[in-house]
Write an enzyme that holds these catalytic residues in place. Structure first.
Site, PDB file in Angstrom:
ATOM      1  N   ASP A 105       9.596  13.750   2.218  1.00 30.41           N
ATOM      2  CA  ASP A 105       8.848  15.005   2.136  1.00 30.41           C
ATOM      3  C   ASP A 105       9.202  15.820   0.895  1.00 30.41           C
ATOM      4  OD1 ASP A 105       7.847  14.328   4.688  1.00 30.41           O
ATOM      5  OD2 ASP A 105       9.564  15.266   5.654  1.00 30.41           O
ATOM      6  N   GLU A 132      -1.668  17.013   7.503  1.00 27.70           N
ATOM      7  CA  GLU A 132      -0.358  17.662   7.391  1.00 27.70           C
ATOM      8  C   GLU A 132       0.007  17.864   5.924  1.00 27.70           C
ATOM      9  OE1 GLU A 132       2.595  15.027   9.046  1.00 27.70           O
ATOM     10  OE2 GLU A 132       1.692  13.275   8.081  1.00 27.70           O
TER      11      GLU A 132
END
Length: 506
Positions: A14, A174
């Site tokens: 991420d 997302e």
């Protein structure tokens, strides 16, 4: 310049990156490890040096009860008016929050909570306004990329939360980020789930709240159709420019055990992929929309060659940078002076899910590596572990038994635990070692000049596919309290982590 991916290997998922002047900064998710949110610095986007962590105090990072799918999810790093901001989600404690600092090499503030829910939060600054977005439900109960305006001093909402985009049609929308370039607003996100169908999509609009128009050729980046290719799961990106007209996606992906085996052990890593804008202001990415192990990018012509991994020892590592713990540690149980590590066990084992066992971990960053450490064995047990989750880890464990030392291999896979290759050795220090490849973890023990083979275990049983988690294998040193009446200090010396050969992506 031609460079190699990943640019930050190992469990560094991420990624979020920014440029401030001629320096780039990068953060990653950390889940249930303490300290949280690794922080890197670079001058070329290819070679990254860890300068610490963002969340370094228990007041910033409560992790009690967090397992390997809990804790800190996707962070976003931003810079505005001389101040750095990092916004993230602690999914087990307090939800969305941000911290800030005026010195990227110093301490960060205590958390400021944000009233909007969801996960994968991001900030966008324009003038005196701050926009907060996340993946979740808005105030009307609609689901998608949700945004509100906040007071950056307090985290309070100034406008209702509103869904501004529902994506390009894929599942699990997302990881949103908002940017402005040439007068247009670009909304970047992921779909497909952070697995083999992962992909990057984006849309464009004329205002921060949209409306947004999907890029006609979404997904802009995905390796989902690259069968027989080792790099998979590309997604969750941040867009960064070099100040000279060149743009890049910093994103995650993972490496399968090989090009055909659809399992990965080192978690999701950080990759770099070039971006090209066309005359109409839409952009494409990578090699025909894919990320490759070897890539060439304009704007990187003056970059030095990608630096190889540096061998690690106690001399060039520290607790809180390379070495981390599961959840908040009891610091009174650790003593480290760059040559010797001493640890005093508590009642928690590696299977613990609530508090922190006495153990230190660093990320496995290459398929091919060798770990070695010498243990001075007191009454309690100690060992060397390849740790994926509390229910998936391979260990070499030593324990004093009378006037001898017992050495064994312990394999924990789900509900099954085995103890085998047991050896009874003369009392004295024992050197444990672990040799890793993309297929195996192989333990050895050495005492009084004799080496003992403790057996080889298959890597696939430490894979994320089997674990169903979001982390990667950690290489660790641990202690365990046995039936001994006192929790004696256990001493580790001569630690080394070396890389006998470079990984070759296939």
């Amino acid at each position: 310049m031609t460079y190699q991916n990943p640019v930050v290997p190992g469990f560094y998922p991420d990624p979020s990156a920014i440029r401030v002047g001629d320096t780039y900064y990068l953060v990653n998710s950390s889940f249930n490890y303490f300290p949280g949110v690794p922080l890197f610095e670079s001058h070329d986007l290819v070679n990254w040096t860890q300068i610490g962590h963002v969340l370094t105090r228990p007041s910033q990072l409560p992790l009690g009860g967090s397992n390997t799918s809990g804790g800190i999810y996707a962070p976003t790093l931003r810079y505005h008016d001389g101040r750095f901001y990092m916004v993230t989600t602690n999914v087990d404690h307090n939800g969305n929050f941000y911290v800030y600092t005026d010195d990227i090499h110093g301490e960060w503030s205590d958390p400021i909570p944000v009233e909007q829910g969801g996960i994968d939060p991001s900030l966008y600054f324009e003038g005196d306004k701050t926009y907060f977005m996340s993946n979740g439900d808005d105030d009307a109960g609609n689901h998608g990329i949700t945004q509100c305006e906040i007071d950056i001093a307090t985290g309070k909402k100034l406008t209702p939360s509103k869904v501004i985009w529902t994506g390009a049609g894929g599942r699990y929308l997302e990881g949103p980020h908002l940017y402005k370039a040439d007068g247009r607003y670009y909304l970047l996100a992921s779909e497909g789930g952070t697995e083999y169908g992962h992909m990057m999509v984006y849309a464009r609009g004329d205002a921060p709240f949209g409306p947004f128009v999907n890029y006609a050729h979404n997904p802009v980046l995905t390796n989902r159709n690259l069968g027989g290719y080792q790099i998979q799961g590309t997604g969750h990106a941040d867009l960064v420019d070099d100040g000279h007209g060149h743009w890049f996606l910093i994103h995650l992906a993972f490496r399968q055990l090989d090009r055909w085996i659809q399992q990965h052990t080192m978690g999701r890593e950080t990759y770099l992929t070039p971006v090209t804008f066309d005359q109409d202001g839409w952009f494409t990415a990578g090699d025909h929309g894919t990320t490759r192990a070897t890539m060439t990018a304009p704007g990187l012509e003056n970059v030095q060659q990608h630096s190889p991994l540096v061998p690690l020892s106690f001399h060039n590592t520290t607790i809180g940078r390379e070495w981390v713990t599961l959840r908040e540690p009891d610091n009174d149980r650790y003593c480290f002076d760059q040559t010797v590590l001493a640890m005093r066990p508590n009642q928690a084992l590696l299977e613990e899910t609530q508090v922190s066992p006495t153990a230190l971990f660093m990320r496995q960053r290459a398929f091919f590596s060798t770990v070695q450490v010498t243990v001075d064995v007191p009454a309690n047990a100690a060992g060397l572990t390849a740790y994926m989750t509390e229910s998936q880890h391979y260990d070499a464990i030593v324990e004093r038994v009378g006037d001898q030392v017992k050495v064994a291999r312990r394999l924990r896979v789900g509900p099954a635990t085995t103890l085998d290759h047991v050896q009874l050795l003369p009392a004295g220090p024992v050197t444990l070692s672990l040799e890793t490849t993309n297929y195996t973890y192989h333990f050895f023990a050495e005492a009084q000049g004799k080496r003992y083979d403790l057996g080889e275990a298959q890597a696939q049983y430490l894979s994320s596919e089997l674990a169903g988690n979001f982390t990667g294998v950690m290489l660790g040193l641990f202690t365990e309290q046995t039936d001994a009446p006192d929790a004696d200090w256990i001493t580790f010396t001569d630690f080394s982590l070396t890389f006998p050969k470079e990984d070759d992506a296939q």
